[in-house]
Design a protein around this motif. Structure first.
Motif, mmCIF file in Angstrom:
data_model
loop_
_atom_site.group_PDB
_atom_site.id
_atom_site.type_symbol
_atom_site.label_atom_id
_atom_site.label_comp_id
_atom_site.label_asym_id
_atom_site.label_seq_id
_atom_site.Cartn_x
_atom_site.Cartn_y
_atom_site.Cartn_z
ATOM 1 N N GLY A 70 0.808 -1.216 0.000
ATOM 2 C CA GLY A 70 0.000 0.000 0.000
ATOM 3 C C GLY A 70 0.835 1.258 0.000
ATOM 4 N N LEU A 71 1.993 1.197 -0.667
ATOM 5 C CA LEU A 71 2.939 2.310 -0.672
ATOM 6 C C LEU A 71 3.282 2.719 -2.094
ATOM 7 C CD1 LEU A 71 5.429 0.923 2.022
ATOM 8 C CD2 LEU A 71 3.661 2.654 2.397
ATOM 9 N N THR A 72 3.946 3.866 -2.217
ATOM 10 C CA THR A 72 4.541 4.298 -3.475
ATOM 11 C C THR A 72 6.016 4.599 -3.207
ATOM 12 O OG1 THR A 72 4.178 6.677 -3.190
ATOM 13 C CG2 THR A 72 2.344 5.378 -4.096
ATOM 14 N N LEU A 73 6.768 4.859 -4.253
ATOM 15 C CA LEU A 73 8.177 5.191 -4.085
ATOM 16 C C LEU A 73 8.365 6.451 -3.252
ATOM 17 C CD1 LEU A 73 9.763 4.395 -7.584
ATOM 18 C CD2 LEU A 73 10.084 3.160 -5.436
ATOM 19 N N ASP A 74 7.368 7.326 -3.222
ATOM 20 C CA ASP A 74 7.465 8.539 -2.401
ATOM 21 C C ASP A 74 7.556 8.210 -0.908
ATOM 22 O OD1 ASP A 74 7.345 10.170 -4.629
ATOM 23 O OD2 ASP A 74 5.164 10.397 -4.535
ATOM 24 N N ASP A 75 7.084 7.016 -0.534
ATOM 25 C CA ASP A 75 7.080 6.632 0.876
ATOM 26 C C ASP A 75 8.385 5.967 1.312
ATOM 27 O OD1 ASP A 75 4.294 7.346 1.322
ATOM 28 O OD2 ASP A 75 3.800 5.592 0.088
ATOM 29 N N ILE A 76 9.215 5.549 0.365
ATOM 30 C CA ILE A 76 10.420 4.778 0.685
ATOM 31 C C ILE A 76 11.537 5.709 1.145
ATOM 32 C CG2 ILE A 76 12.133 3.157 -0.185
ATOM 33 C CD1 ILE A 76 9.279 2.024 0.079
ATOM 34 N N ALA A 77 12.126 5.363 2.314
ATOM 35 C CA ALA A 77 13.159 6.226 2.903
ATOM 36 C C ALA A 77 14.572 5.774 2.589
ATOM 37 C CB ALA A 77 12.975 6.279 4.422
ATOM 38 N N ALA A 78 14.751 4.498 2.187
ATOM 39 C CA ALA A 78 16.097 3.984 1.894
ATOM 40 C C ALA A 78 15.980 2.749 1.026
ATOM 41 C CB ALA A 78 16.852 3.657 3.181
ATOM 42 N N TYR A 79 17.073 2.433 0.349
ATOM 43 C CA TYR A 79 17.112 1.283 -0.555
ATOM 44 C C TYR A 79 18.325 0.416 -0.223
ATOM 45 C CZ TYR A 79 13.697 3.962 -3.218
ATOM 46 O OH TYR A 79 12.565 4.653 -3.587
ATOM 47 N N ALA A 80 18.189 -0.884 -0.506
ATOM 48 C CA ALA A 80 19.291 -1.814 -0.271
ATOM 49 C C ALA A 80 19.246 -2.905 -1.328
ATOM 50 C CB ALA A 80 19.191 -2.437 1.126
ATOM 51 N N ALA A 81 20.387 -3.527 -1.555
ATOM 52 C CA ALA A 81 20.452 -4.634 -2.508
ATOM 53 C C ALA A 81 21.639 -5.517 -2.183
ATOM 54 C CB ALA A 81 20.564 -4.117 -3.951
ATOM 55 N N SER A 82 21.518 -6.801 -2.493
ATOM 56 C CA SER A 82 22.668 -7.699 -2.413
ATOM 57 C C SER A 82 23.715 -7.196 -3.391
ATOM 58 C CB SER A 82 22.272 -9.129 -2.781
ATOM 59 O OG SER A 82 21.456 -9.691 -1.793
ATOM 60 N N THR A 83 24.943 -7.011 -2.894
ATOM 61 C CA THR A 83 26.019 -6.478 -3.726
ATOM 62 C C THR A 83 27.158 -7.483 -3.829
ATOM 63 O OG1 THR A 83 25.343 -4.318 -2.859
ATOM 64 C CG2 THR A 83 27.361 -4.365 -4.112
ATOM 65 N N GLY A 84 27.003 -8.643 -3.264
ATOM 66 C CA GLY A 84 27.964 -9.723 -3.329
ATOM 67 C C GLY A 84 27.800 -10.604 -2.111
ATOM 68 N N PRO A 85 28.360 -11.798 -2.124
ATOM 69 C CA PRO A 85 28.879 -12.504 -3.297
ATOM 70 C C PRO A 85 27.741 -13.112 -4.108
ATOM 71 C CG PRO A 85 29.051 -13.903 -1.366
ATOM 72 C CD PRO A 85 28.505 -12.580 -0.886
ATOM 73 N N GLY A 86 28.077 -13.578 -5.314
ATOM 74 C CA GLY A 86 27.073 -14.178 -6.177
ATOM 75 C C GLY A 86 27.480 -14.083 -7.630
ATOM 76 N N LEU A 87 26.518 -14.322 -8.501
ATOM 77 C CA LEU A 87 26.766 -14.210 -9.935
ATOM 78 C C LEU A 87 26.841 -12.723 -10.289
ATOM 79 C CD1 LEU A 87 24.301 -16.952 -11.267
ATOM 80 C CD2 LEU A 87 26.746 -17.159 -10.743
ATOM 81 N N ILE A 88 27.943 -12.316 -10.871
ATOM 82 C CA ILE A 88 28.207 -10.890 -11.028
ATOM 83 C C ILE A 88 27.150 -10.195 -11.881
ATOM 84 C CG2 ILE A 88 29.763 -11.231 -12.994
ATOM 85 C CD1 ILE A 88 30.034 -8.584 -10.156
ATOM 86 N N GLY A 89 26.632 -10.859 -12.908
ATOM 87 C CA GLY A 89 25.615 -10.225 -13.750
ATOM 88 C C GLY A 89 24.366 -9.871 -12.970
ATOM 89 N N GLY A 90 23.884 -10.813 -12.195
ATOM 90 C CA GLY A 90 22.701 -10.563 -11.380
ATOM 91 C C GLY A 90 22.940 -9.501 -10.326
ATOM 92 N N LEU A 91 24.112 -9.515 -9.706
ATOM 93 C CA LEU A 91 24.446 -8.508 -8.700
ATOM 94 C C LEU A 91 24.467 -7.105 -9.312
ATOM 95 C CD1 LEU A 91 27.344 -10.408 -6.895
ATOM 96 C CD2 LEU A 91 25.066 -9.955 -5.947
ATOM 97 N N ILE A 92 25.027 -7.007 -10.507
ATOM 98 C CA ILE A 92 25.074 -5.706 -11.185
ATOM 99 C C ILE A 92 23.665 -5.212 -11.465
ATOM 100 C CG2 ILE A 92 25.683 -4.554 -13.340
ATOM 101 C CD1 ILE A 92 28.246 -6.275 -13.374
ATOM 102 N N VAL A 93 22.812 -6.107 -11.964
ATOM 103 C CA VAL A 93 21.445 -5.705 -12.297
ATOM 104 C C VAL A 93 20.708 -5.205 -11.059
ATOM 105 C CG1 VAL A 93 19.185 -6.549 -13.055
ATOM 106 C CG2 VAL A 93 21.231 -7.179 -14.337
ATOM 107 N N GLY A 94 20.705 -6.015 -9.992
ATOM 108 C CA GLY A 94 19.933 -5.664 -8.808
ATOM 109 C C GLY A 94 20.456 -4.437 -8.089
ATOM 110 N N SER A 95 21.776 -4.369 -7.900
ATOM 111 C CA SER A 95 22.330 -3.235 -7.155
ATOM 112 C C SER A 95 22.236 -1.945 -7.961
ATOM 113 C CB SER A 95 23.781 -3.522 -6.753
ATOM 114 O OG SER A 95 24.609 -3.702 -7.886
#
Length: 359
Positions: free
Chosen positions: A71-96
């Motif tokens: 029940g939110l929009t991006l206007d409500d989000i105060a911070a962002y996070a993503a897996s940045t490693g370890p893992g498959l580098i292509g997927g990490l690049i996309v997500g982060s």
């Protein structure tokens, strides 16, 4: 006290699961979604380039759906996070990169999360029942790509007690399942087949069992299974033979894991809990054996629900909140990890607890 003034949105894309979750500043789960890629099954394993492209295609709508669920929009989000490693580098690049881009565009902080640390801290998630385990506690991480025994001493403070010297436990399950003619991923199918078998029917080696330390080895076990199957040639294995091999293999892995957990407790006798995480932690026999180890030493046994054992964005969001809190407690003001580059390898031992503010 919360260190951000609104919800945090987290993304996980380190392998073949695309996930998004939104957590409150206190760590309550407001919404979570996971999209598992199915196209790799016909190829016998995850193809990194295909996985990365699938993440790229899925993330925008997955994020929108997760926001709608909360029940939110991006206007409500105060911070962002993503897996940045370890893992498959292509997927990490996309997500982060996806999360960083939105954070930069909206002038919000971005927190780079170590995927293994996220697994390690899941046991402290408020949504789990019971009291938050105090540091230090023992983590046994068993998945398709990782097999480690770790002393979790604090945020950013980890001591690796042992790891696999060849295959990860989940990799061994997948390879043995393939030898038995089962599909991929093999863990769930092998466990189901093992219920019909006799775990004492086939004699298999137990690499490193009884030896000091917390290292693991599974390649010799996999080879031993292949030798038992070889006399049948290309013919399909009789069902009972396959079930007996599956049950014997599963028992063997559980024996090894329990033995390593015993050694871990010997190394860290002040541990408050034994935590098991990763996809293989869904295996019922493994959980039962590890729970028995914990009970013998009066340790709490914590096995997060299956959806939080496998790759998910809830654990990423919680690790980000724990990191922000630790930085705040150490005297840091708002920080931003946008410059942190994705890393296919990011050992926990290379992490550092937040230090005091420099004058």
């Amino acid at each position: 006290m919360p260190v951000i003034n609104g919800p945090l949105l987290a993304i996980e894309s380190s392998c073949d699961d695309t996930a998004c979750a939104i957590l409150s500043p206190e760590g309550d789960i407001l919404a979570e979604r996971v999209l598992s890629q199915t196209g790799h099954a016909a190829l016998g394993g995850v193809v990194p380039e295909i996985a990365a492209r699938a993440h790229l295609a899925a993330l925008p709508s997955l994020m929108d759906d997760t926001l709608t669920d909360a029940g939110l929009t991006l206007d409500d989000i105060a911070a962002y996070a993503a897996s940045t490693g370890p893992g498959l580098i292509g997927g990490l690049i996309v997500g982060s990169t996806f999360a960083k881009g939105i954070a930069i565009a909206r002038d919000k902080p971005f927190i780079a999360v170590n995927h293994i640390e996220a697994h390690a801290l899941t046991a402290r998630l408020p949504a789990l029942s019971g009291e938050t385990p105090a540091f230090p506690y023992l983590l046994l991480l068993v998945s398709g790509g990782h097999c480690q025994c770790v002393a979790v001493r604090g945020i950013g403070h980890y001591e690796k007690l042992g790891g696999t010297i060849d295959d990860a436990a989940g990799e061994a399950f997948d390879k043995v399942a393939k030898l038995l003619g089962l599909g991929w991923p093999g863990g769930p199918a092998l466990e189901k087949l093992a219920r019909k078998g006799n775990p004492s029917a086939v004699t298999l080696p137990r690499p490193l069992l009884g030896r000091p330390g917390c290292d693991f080895s599974f390649s010799g076990l996999k080879t031993a299974v292949a030798r038992h199957i070889a006399p049948y040639g290309q013919a399909a294995l009789p069902l009972q033979v396959a079930a007996d091999i599956a049950a014997s293999f599963q028992r063997c892995v559980a024996d090894i894991m329990a033995d390593r957990a015993e050694n871990a407790y010997t190394a860290i006798p002040d541990a408050t809990a034994l935590v098991v995480a990763g996809g293989v932690a869904a295996n019922t026999e493994l959980r039962t054996r590890l729970e028995a180890v914990a009970e013998r030493h009066a340790l709490r046994f914590i096995a997060p629900p299956l959806r939080l054992c496998t790759d998910n964005a809830v654990m990423v969001g919680w690790a980000a909140l724990e990191t922000l809190s630790a930085r705040h407690d150490a005297g840091y003001g708002p920080s931003d990890d946008v410059p942190v580059a994705p890393r296919p390898r990011w050992p926990l031992t290379e992490m550092q607890p937040p230090g005091p503010v420099q004058p």
